[in-house]
Design an enzyme around this catalytic site. Sequence first.
Site, PDB file in Angstrom:
ATOM      1  N   THR A  11       0.830  -1.281   0.180  1.00 15.47           N
ATOM      2  CA  THR A  11      -0.171  -0.069  -0.150  1.00 15.47           C
ATOM      3  C   THR A  11       0.818   1.088   0.042  1.00 15.47           C
ATOM      4  O   THR A  11       0.769   2.206  -0.895  1.00 15.47           O
ATOM      5  CB  THR A  11      -1.052  -0.058   1.257  1.00 15.47           C
ATOM      6  OG1 THR A  11      -1.693  -1.264   1.051  1.00 15.47           O
ATOM      7  CG2 THR A  11      -1.842   1.331   1.083  1.00 15.47           C
ATOM      8  N   VAL A  12       1.905   1.307   1.148  1.00 21.65           N
ATOM      9  CA  VAL A  12       2.657   2.448   1.142  1.00 21.65           C
ATOM     10  C   VAL A  12       3.578   2.782  -0.017  1.00 21.65           C
ATOM     11  O   VAL A  12       3.752   3.624  -0.508  1.00 21.65           O
ATOM     12  CB  VAL A  12       3.334   2.863   2.314  1.00 21.65           C
ATOM     13  CG1 VAL A  12       4.223   3.727   2.290  1.00 21.65           C
ATOM     14  CG2 VAL A  12       2.249   2.555   3.708  1.00 21.65           C
ATOM     15  N   LYS A 100       6.862   2.127  11.770  1.00 25.67           N
ATOM     16  CA  LYS A 100       6.913   2.471  13.176  1.00 25.67           C
ATOM     17  C   LYS A 100       7.399   1.173  14.179  1.00 25.67           C
ATOM     18  O   LYS A 100       7.981   1.526  15.271  1.00 25.67           O
ATOM     19  CB  LYS A 100       5.728   2.956  13.627  1.00 25.67           C
ATOM     20  CG  LYS A 100       4.485   1.920  13.076  1.00 25.67           C
ATOM     21  CD  LYS A 100       3.249   2.572  12.235  1.00 25.67           C
ATOM     22  CE  LYS A 100       2.736   1.432  11.525  1.00 25.67           C
ATOM     23  NZ  LYS A 100       1.640   1.829  11.063  1.00 25.67           N
ATOM     24  N   GLU A 124       9.374  10.320   9.090  1.00 28.05           N
ATOM     25  CA  GLU A 124       8.023  11.288   9.243  1.00 28.05           C
ATOM     26  C   GLU A 124       6.864  10.277   9.052  1.00 28.05           C
ATOM     27  O   GLU A 124       5.687  10.777   9.991  1.00 28.05           O
ATOM     28  CB  GLU A 124       8.184  12.417   8.109  1.00 28.05           C
ATOM     29  CG  GLU A 124       7.023  13.277   8.184  1.00 28.05           C
ATOM     30  CD  GLU A 124       6.728  14.259   9.720  1.00 28.05           C
ATOM     31  OE1 GLU A 124       7.886  15.064   9.756  1.00 28.05           O
ATOM     32  OE2 GLU A 124       6.051  13.822  10.623  1.00 28.05           O
ATOM     33  N   ILE A 131       0.565  13.857   8.653  1.00 25.95           N
ATOM     34  CA  ILE A 131       0.817  15.013   9.573  1.00 25.95           C
ATOM     35  C   ILE A 131       2.236  15.141   9.521  1.00 25.95           C
ATOM     36  O   ILE A 131       2.800  14.130  10.206  1.00 25.95           O
ATOM     37  CB  ILE A 131       0.301  15.049  10.883  1.00 25.95           C
ATOM     38  CG1 ILE A 131      -1.359  14.343  10.663  1.00 25.95           C
ATOM     39  CG2 ILE A 131       0.136  16.300  11.719  1.00 25.95           C
ATOM     40  CD1 ILE A 131      -1.996  14.193  12.016  1.00 25.95           C
ATOM     41  N   GLY A 182      -7.523   0.513   3.341  1.00 27.75           N
ATOM     42  CA  GLY A 182      -6.198   0.794   3.408  1.00 27.75           C
ATOM     43  C   GLY A 182      -5.596   1.305   4.598  1.00 27.75           C
ATOM     44  O   GLY A 182      -4.347   1.758   4.930  1.00 27.75           O
ATOM     45  N   GLU A 185      -3.758  -2.139   9.792  1.00 28.35           N
ATOM     46  CA  GLU A 185      -2.446  -2.992   9.780  1.00 28.35           C
ATOM     47  C   GLU A 185      -2.581  -4.100   9.323  1.00 28.35           C
ATOM     48  O   GLU A 185      -4.093  -4.786   8.992  1.00 28.35           O
ATOM     49  CB  GLU A 185      -1.761  -3.324  11.286  1.00 28.35           C
ATOM     50  CG  GLU A 185      -1.340  -1.765  12.027  1.00 28.35           C
ATOM     51  CD  GLU A 185      -0.305  -1.170  10.787  1.00 28.35           C
ATOM     52  OE1 GLU A 185       0.695  -1.695  10.788  1.00 28.35           O
ATOM     53  OE2 GLU A 185      -0.600   0.012  10.672  1.00 28.35           O
ATOM     54  N   ASP A 196      -0.165  -0.280  17.931  1.00 25.71           N
ATOM     55  CA  ASP A 196       0.110   0.584  16.706  1.00 25.71           C
ATOM     56  C   ASP A 196       0.325   2.214  17.630  1.00 25.71           C
ATOM     57  O   ASP A 196       1.423   2.741  17.477  1.00 25.71           O
ATOM     58  CB  ASP A 196      -0.826   0.839  15.715  1.00 25.71           C
ATOM     59  CG  ASP A 196      -0.179   1.579  14.536  1.00 25.71           C
ATOM     60  OD1 ASP A 196       0.538   1.432  13.913  1.00 25.71           O
ATOM     61  OD2 ASP A 196      -0.908   2.581  14.553  1.00 25.71           O
ATOM     62  N   LYS A 200       3.653   4.370  18.182  1.00 24.51           N
ATOM     63  CA  LYS A 200       3.832   5.710  17.834  1.00 24.51           C
ATOM     64  C   LYS A 200       4.131   6.721  19.080  1.00 24.51           C
ATOM     65  O   LYS A 200       5.049   7.517  18.916  1.00 24.51           O
ATOM     66  CB  LYS A 200       2.627   6.324  17.070  1.00 24.51           C
ATOM     67  CG  LYS A 200       2.524   5.663  15.871  1.00 24.51           C
ATOM     68  CD  LYS A 200       1.198   5.668  15.228  1.00 24.51           C
ATOM     69  CE  LYS A 200       1.039   4.915  13.874  1.00 24.51           C
ATOM     70  NZ  LYS A 200      -0.428   4.924  13.286  1.00 24.51           N
TER      71      LYS A 200
HETATM   72  N1  HSE Z   1      -3.017   1.138  11.007  1.00 20.99           N
HETATM   73  C1  HSE Z   1      -2.373   2.699  11.051  1.00 20.99           C
HETATM   74  C2  HSE Z   1      -3.507   3.430  11.373  1.00 20.99           C
HETATM   75  C3  HSE Z   1      -1.809   3.288   9.825  1.00 20.99           C
HETATM   76  O1  HSE Z   1      -4.736   3.116  11.300  1.00 20.99           O
HETATM   77  O2  HSE Z   1      -3.091   4.738  11.998  1.00 20.99           O
HETATM   78  C4  HSE Z   1      -0.905   4.306  10.026  1.00 20.99           C
HETATM   79  O3  HSE Z   1       0.131   4.164  10.685  1.00 20.99           O
END
Ligand code: HSE
Length: 408
Positions: A11-12, A100, A124, A131, A182, A185, A196, A200
């Site tokens: 995806t990314v 991350k 970033e 953001i 998308g 995860e 997640d 972060k």
């Molecule tokens: N799965 C993560 C979210 C993707 O929903 O924020 C972005 O890091």
Amino acid sequence: MIQIAVLGYGTVGSGVVEVINTNHSSINKKAGEEINIKYVLDLRDFPGDPIQEKIVHDFNIILNDPEIKIVVEVMGGVEPAYTFTKQALLAGKSVCTSNKELVARHGAELLEIARERNLNYLFEASCGGGIPIIRPLNSSLTADEIDEITGILNGTTNYILTEMEQKGSDFAEVLKKAQELGYAERNPEADVEGYDACRKIAILSSLAFGRQVDFEDIYTEGISKITATDIKYAKAMDKSIKLLAVSRKVGESFYAMVSPVLLGPSDPLYSVNGVFNAIFVHGNVLGDAMFYGSGAGKLPTASAVVSDVVDEARHLHRSVMSFWSSQKLQLTDISNSQRRFFVRVKGTPEQSLANIEEIFGTVQPVVLPELEGEFGFITEVISEAEYKAKAERLGSVISMIRLRREDD
Ligand code: HSE
């Protein structure tokens, strides 16, 4: 011309290619040189897709090509991303990433390797999707001692909570939609159980406080236990439920936690809905600042990754990133942190309120007329440890959600 390689065409990775193709001329202007994707590493082939001519399956082709100056790691997961990143940096290539998990676990070491070689390791996209938050913490808020970062850092859970709140949607159905869009995860447990957001906030805290914050030390609760009934109570109290990641310096101590929290309309995070993220930062001289925008998804995340490519292209032989020490920052236990708690209990106020107030002191009852056999109440400000002891003594607790502010 600056040649780059992209590791991973998911995806990314496909978003990075799309962003570079779409905004080619403005990106080149900002980078000061033409940026060209020479290789894309993936296990798969993409017959019929123009990307196929750049696809390689062996990382050594990239590693051993002296033309490659920047490696974009968007594979996700710790291995083989860690090994590839380290090898690329040791071979004199700058690396940028959206990963991350890797930054939270090995960021200190990889930053140090990059700094020693006048290279860059930029990330970033690892926090807050599109953001800008890493760059502001690294280069804008440098006059401040940061004492609080509180963020809605996971787009998937914010999207789920918003849909449940606004449309009364079912949890599983919204999660499926988030996966299709998308946002989620590969293993959505990382989103819904808060892992997640935990990684972060560990990254943001390490950067803000200058020392390694281990994500394993952060108390983490997700949203999987939040029900439609909790949402009804929240609405009755004119509040919204958000998954917040909080990191604070209180005196000389630091604590961090991830949990669902009830927010009132006066809170700046109250109106952050859908896949949007927001990060509230408090600095000792700045006061408050908030960063808001698209928190997940292919193109917002790719936008942040490509901004790192541009930064690395501009600074090919100069490290621009501050680093954090690998020395561990000891977090204090959350048991002394203080707040109000919303508690759902079995029974009726007539039967149980006297007993509840004997244990908790004065509380504010919250009754939903349509619900039989249960009601809720909000406590005064007490510590986590006090809440735990009182809830055990009461015995009839169904569930609890924290409030963000004392005056909420
Ligand atoms: N799965 C993560 C979210 C993707 O929903 O924020 C972005 O890091």
